[in-house]
Design a protein around this motif. Structure first.
Motif, PDB file in Angstrom:
ATOM      1  N   GLN A 124       0.835  -1.210   0.000  1.00 42.41           N
ATOM      2  CA  GLN A 124       0.000   0.000   0.000  1.00 42.41           C
ATOM      3  C   GLN A 124       0.863   1.250   0.000  1.00 42.41           C
ATOM      4  O   GLN A 124       0.590   2.211  -0.741  1.00 42.41           O
ATOM      5  CB  GLN A 124      -0.930   0.024   1.217  1.00 42.41           C
ATOM      6  CG  GLN A 124      -1.749   1.327   1.293  1.00 42.41           C
ATOM      7  CD  GLN A 124      -2.796   1.323   2.370  1.00 42.41           C
ATOM      8  OE1 GLN A 124      -3.395   0.290   2.659  1.00 42.41           O
ATOM      9  NE2 GLN A 124      -3.046   2.482   2.984  1.00 42.41           N
ATOM     10  N   ASN A 125       1.919   1.253   0.803  1.00 44.21           N
ATOM     11  CA  ASN A 125       2.800   2.422   0.857  1.00 44.21           C
ATOM     12  C   ASN A 125       3.531   2.627  -0.463  1.00 44.21           C
ATOM     13  O   ASN A 125       3.768   3.772  -0.881  1.00 44.21           O
ATOM     14  CB  ASN A 125       3.791   2.275   2.008  1.00 44.21           C
ATOM     15  CG  ASN A 125       3.122   2.361   3.363  1.00 44.21           C
ATOM     16  OD1 ASN A 125       2.083   3.002   3.532  1.00 44.21           O
ATOM     17  ND2 ASN A 125       3.700   1.710   4.357  1.00 44.21           N
ATOM     18  N   LEU A 126       3.890   1.531  -1.120  1.00 45.17           N
ATOM     19  CA  LEU A 126       4.486   1.628  -2.457  1.00 45.17           C
ATOM     20  C   LEU A 126       3.508   2.294  -3.424  1.00 45.17           C
ATOM     21  O   LEU A 126       3.888   3.191  -4.192  1.00 45.17           O
ATOM     22  CB  LEU A 126       4.833   0.232  -2.972  1.00 45.17           C
ATOM     23  CG  LEU A 126       6.208  -0.342  -2.666  1.00 45.17           C
ATOM     24  CD1 LEU A 126       6.255  -1.819  -3.025  1.00 45.17           C
ATOM     25  CD2 LEU A 126       7.282   0.414  -3.407  1.00 45.17           C
ATOM     26  N   ALA A 127       2.265   1.857  -3.379  1.00 45.35           N
ATOM     27  CA  ALA A 127       1.261   2.403  -4.294  1.00 45.35           C
ATOM     28  C   ALA A 127       1.042   3.892  -4.052  1.00 45.35           C
ATOM     29  O   ALA A 127       0.912   4.677  -5.003  1.00 45.35           O
ATOM     30  CB  ALA A 127      -0.055   1.638  -4.136  1.00 45.35           C
ATOM     31  N   ALA A 160       2.016   9.376  -6.186  1.00 42.57           N
ATOM     32  CA  ALA A 160       2.497  10.750  -6.016  1.00 42.57           C
ATOM     33  C   ALA A 160       3.566  11.090  -7.051  1.00 42.57           C
ATOM     34  O   ALA A 160       3.609  12.208  -7.583  1.00 42.57           O
ATOM     35  CB  ALA A 160       3.048  10.941  -4.607  1.00 42.57           C
ATOM     36  N   MET A 161       4.440  10.130  -7.356  1.00 39.07           N
ATOM     37  CA  MET A 161       5.541  10.366  -8.288  1.00 39.07           C
ATOM     38  C   MET A 161       5.072  10.512  -9.730  1.00 39.07           C
ATOM     39  O   MET A 161       5.745  11.136 -10.548  1.00 39.07           O
ATOM     40  CB  MET A 161       6.549   9.208  -8.202  1.00 39.07           C
ATOM     41  CG  MET A 161       7.247   9.077  -6.871  1.00 39.07           C
ATOM     42  SD  MET A 161       8.498  10.356  -6.632  1.00 39.07           S
ATOM     43  CE  MET A 161       9.226   9.798  -5.096  1.00 39.07           C
ATOM     44  N   THR A 167      10.024  -4.659  -9.359  1.00 40.88           N
ATOM     45  CA  THR A 167       8.781  -5.144  -9.966  1.00 40.88           C
ATOM     46  C   THR A 167       7.866  -3.980 -10.332  1.00 40.88           C
ATOM     47  O   THR A 167       7.140  -4.035 -11.334  1.00 40.88           O
ATOM     48  CB  THR A 167       8.056  -6.103  -9.011  1.00 40.88           C
ATOM     49  OG1 THR A 167       8.893  -7.246  -8.785  1.00 40.88           O
ATOM     50  CG2 THR A 167       6.723  -6.560  -9.574  1.00 40.88           C
ATOM     51  N   HIS A 168       7.919  -2.924  -9.523  1.00 39.12           N
ATOM     52  CA  HIS A 168       7.118  -1.725  -9.794  1.00 39.12           C
ATOM     53  C   HIS A 168       7.862  -0.738 -10.702  1.00 39.12           C
ATOM     54  O   HIS A 168       7.475   0.427 -10.797  1.00 39.12           O
ATOM     55  CB  HIS A 168       6.747  -1.044  -8.483  1.00 39.12           C
ATOM     56  CG  HIS A 168       5.694  -1.761  -7.700  1.00 39.12           C
ATOM     57  ND1 HIS A 168       4.350  -1.704  -8.010  1.00 39.12           N
ATOM     58  CD2 HIS A 168       5.784  -2.571  -6.615  1.00 39.12           C
ATOM     59  CE1 HIS A 168       3.663  -2.431  -7.152  1.00 39.12           C
ATOM     60  NE2 HIS A 168       4.491  -2.973  -6.293  1.00 39.12           N
ATOM     61  N   SER A 187      -1.841   9.010   2.493  1.00 36.57           N
ATOM     62  CA  SER A 187      -2.464   7.888   3.198  1.00 36.57           C
ATOM     63  C   SER A 187      -1.467   6.764   3.478  1.00 36.57           C
ATOM     64  O   SER A 187      -1.691   5.602   3.111  1.00 36.57           O
ATOM     65  CB  SER A 187      -3.642   7.351   2.386  1.00 36.57           C
ATOM     66  OG  SER A 187      -3.243   7.049   1.055  1.00 36.57           O
ATOM     67  N   TYR A 188      -0.372   7.121   4.140  1.00 37.52           N
ATOM     68  CA  TYR A 188       0.610   6.118   4.533  1.00 37.52           C
ATOM     69  C   TYR A 188       0.170   5.422   5.813  1.00 37.52           C
ATOM     70  O   TYR A 188      -0.525   6.008   6.657  1.00 37.52           O
ATOM     71  CB  TYR A 188       1.984   6.762   4.747  1.00 37.52           C
ATOM     72  CG  TYR A 188       2.673   7.148   3.463  1.00 37.52           C
ATOM     73  CD1 TYR A 188       3.097   6.176   2.561  1.00 37.52           C
ATOM     74  CD2 TYR A 188       2.899   8.486   3.141  1.00 37.52           C
ATOM     75  CE1 TYR A 188       3.720   6.518   1.384  1.00 37.52           C
ATOM     76  CE2 TYR A 188       3.524   8.839   1.959  1.00 37.52           C
ATOM     77  CZ  TYR A 188       3.932   7.846   1.079  1.00 37.52           C
ATOM     78  OH  TYR A 188       4.557   8.190  -0.082  1.00 37.52           O
TER      79      TYR A 188
END
Length: 378
Positions: free
Chosen positions: A35-38, A43-44, A68-69, A269-270
Motif C-alpha cells: 500500500q505504501n508503495l502504491a 504521487a511520483m 517489480t514496480h 495515506s501512509y
C-alpha cells in the motif's frame, strides 16, 4: 496521525505466529508495504522519478518489490548498502555519502565487479574529487541549508570550479544532489515556501552549470518529508524531466514520519508497515519491562522512543540499553513472556540494528529476510 497498524500486524501479538520468533525483532507487513508503495508511486506519477533510499528497506525482498514496480534508481548511505543493492539486482545506485579511504577502494572494486551497473558517487570538494584514483560517475553534493555536507547552493563559482576539476580528472559529471532534512518539521506553509526557495536556487545553479558547458543529467532532491512539497511546486525548467526524489522511510513508516505526514498540507495515506517485536521479561506495579531497549529502537529521533500498538494500552516510561519500561495505562498487565509490538519513532535506525527482519506474507506466513549490513566489514 494514523498510527493504527493493519489488523494483520496488530493481531500478531495474540497469535501463535510469534511463538518461535526471537525478541527483539523487526516484523514487516508485506501487504502494508505494498500500500505504501502504491501511495508513493501515485504521487511520483512515474517510477523513473523515484530514487529510492535503501537505508530504510535494507532487504533483497524490498529491492525486488521496487524493481517489480519499475523503480530502478536507488540511493545508498553506506558502502555496505551499496554492495547489498548491487548483489540484489539494482543497477543504478548513487552512494549518497562522501567516500574516503578504504571505502573508495571498495566502491571502485564494486564498479569493476558490476560493469553493467550505473554506480555514482557524491563529491563536494576539489580535494575529495582528487582522492579518487580511477574515473567515476560523480554527483555534486549541494548544501541548501542542512549544513552537513555539500557546496553552498549560492556559491556558483565553487560549483563551477568543482565541475571543471571533475572534467580535468576524467570523472563524468552526472548531476547534482541536495538533501533538505532541515525542513522536515516546519509548519506546512513555511515548509512549502522554503521548498520553493530551494527549487529556485537549484534552478539557478543548474542553469549556470549548463551554460558553462557542464550538462546536468539528473537533479536528486527530496527525502521522505519534503518530496511531496517538491512535487507540488517544482518549476517547469530545463531539468524538470531529470528530477528524481529520494524518499525511503515511506516504505515502512514510523511514529515520526506519520506525525509529519499528518501535518502536511495534503496528508498522504501512509500506514505503519513495520514493528519491533518484544517480550515481557519483568513486571512491576502497573508496569512491564520488555527486551527491546536502545539497541532495538534507538533514540536518534527523540521521544517517545516508540508507541505500543499491541496491546495499545501501554506507554513508554523509560528506556535503557536492553530494556524498555512500559506503563499500563488501562487494561490488564501483560504476563511475563507475552509479546508486545512497538512502532519505533525512527524505523531506519531500528532496522539497522538487526541482521535480519521477519516479513509477514499475504497468508500469514513469516519469512526471514537478511538485512544489509551498515558497514563494509560486516
Amino acid at each position: 496521525m494514523n498510527l493504527e497498524p493493519t489488523r494483520r500486524l496488530a493481531d500478531l501479538a495474540v497469535s501463535s505466529v510469534l511463538d518461535g520468533m526471537p525478541s527483539p525483532a523487526v516484523i514487516v507487513d508485506e501487504l502494508a508495504v505494498e500500500q505504501n508503495l502504491a501511495v508513493t508511486l501515485a504521487a511520483m506519477a512515474t517510477p523513473d522519478r523515484w530514487r529510492a533510499h535503501f537505508k530504510t528497506a535494507r532487504t533483497a525482498w524490498a529491492v525486488r518489490r521496487l524493481l517489480t514496480h519499475n523503480v530502478t534508481r536507488f540511493k545508498a548511505s553506506t558502502v555496505g548498502e551499496l554492495r547489498f543493492l548491487l548483489a540484489s539486482g539494482a543497477r543504478d545506485v548513487l552512494l549518497a555519502h562522501p567516500a574516503v579511504g578504504p571505502a573508495q577502494r571498495e566502491v571502485a572494486a564494486l564498479a569493476a565487479r558490476f560493469p553493467d551497473a550505473m554506480l555514482s558517487v557524491l563529491v563536494d570538494s576539489v580535494e575529495g574529487a582528487s582522492l579518487w584514483e580511477a574515473p567515476m560517475n560523480v554527483v555534486i553534493d549541494i548544501d541548501t541549508g542542512m549544513g552537513r555536507t555539500g557546496v553552498p547552493v549560492g556559491d556558483h563559482a565553487a560549483v563551477r570550479n568543482l565541475a571543471e576539476t571533475l572534467a580535468r580528472l576524467g570523472h563524468r559529471l552526472v548531476g547534482v544532489h541536495a538533501y533538505d532534512g532541515n525542513l522536515a518539521d516546519l509548519p506546512p506553509v513555511e515548509k512549502q515556501s522554503r521548498v520553493e526557495e530551494e527549487l529556485a536556487s537549484i534552478d539557478d545553479l543548474v542553469r549556470e552549470l549548463t551554460d558553462a558547458g557542464h550538462p546536468v543529467h539528473e537533479v536528486v532532491l527530496g527525502g521522505s518529508h519534503t518530496f511531496l512539497e517538491i512535487l507540488a511546486s517544482w518549476p517547469a525548467t530545463s531539468w524538470s524531466e531529470r528530477l528524481t526524489l529520494g524518499p525511503g522511510t515511506v516504505l515502512y513508516n514510523d511514529v515520526r514520519s506519520l506525525e509529519r505526514f499528518a501535518r502536511a498540507a495534503k496528508p498522504a495515506s501512509y500506514i505503519p508497515a513495520a514493528a519491533v517485536h518484544a517480550r515481557v521479561v519483568s513486571r512491576g506495579t502497573g508496569t512491564v519491562t520488555v527486551d527491546a531497549g536502545l539497541t532495538a529502537i534507538q533514540v536518534d529521533a527523540g521521544r517517545p522512543h516508540a508507541v505500543a500498538i499491541s496491546p495499545p494500552h501501554l506507554s513508554v516510561r523509560s528506556v535503557s540499553q536492553e530494556h524498555l519500561v512500559l506503563a499500563c495505562d488501562a487494561g490488564p498487565v501483560p504476563a511475563i513472556g507475552d509479546s508486545v509490538l512497538l512502532l519505533p519513532r525512527h524505523i531506519d535506525t531500528a532496522v539497522a540494528q538487526f541482521s535480519c527482519l521477519y516479513r509477514l506474507g499475504p497468508d500469514q506466513e513469516v519469512v526471514r529476510e537478511p538485512v544489509a549490513a551498515a558497514h563494509p566489514d560486516q
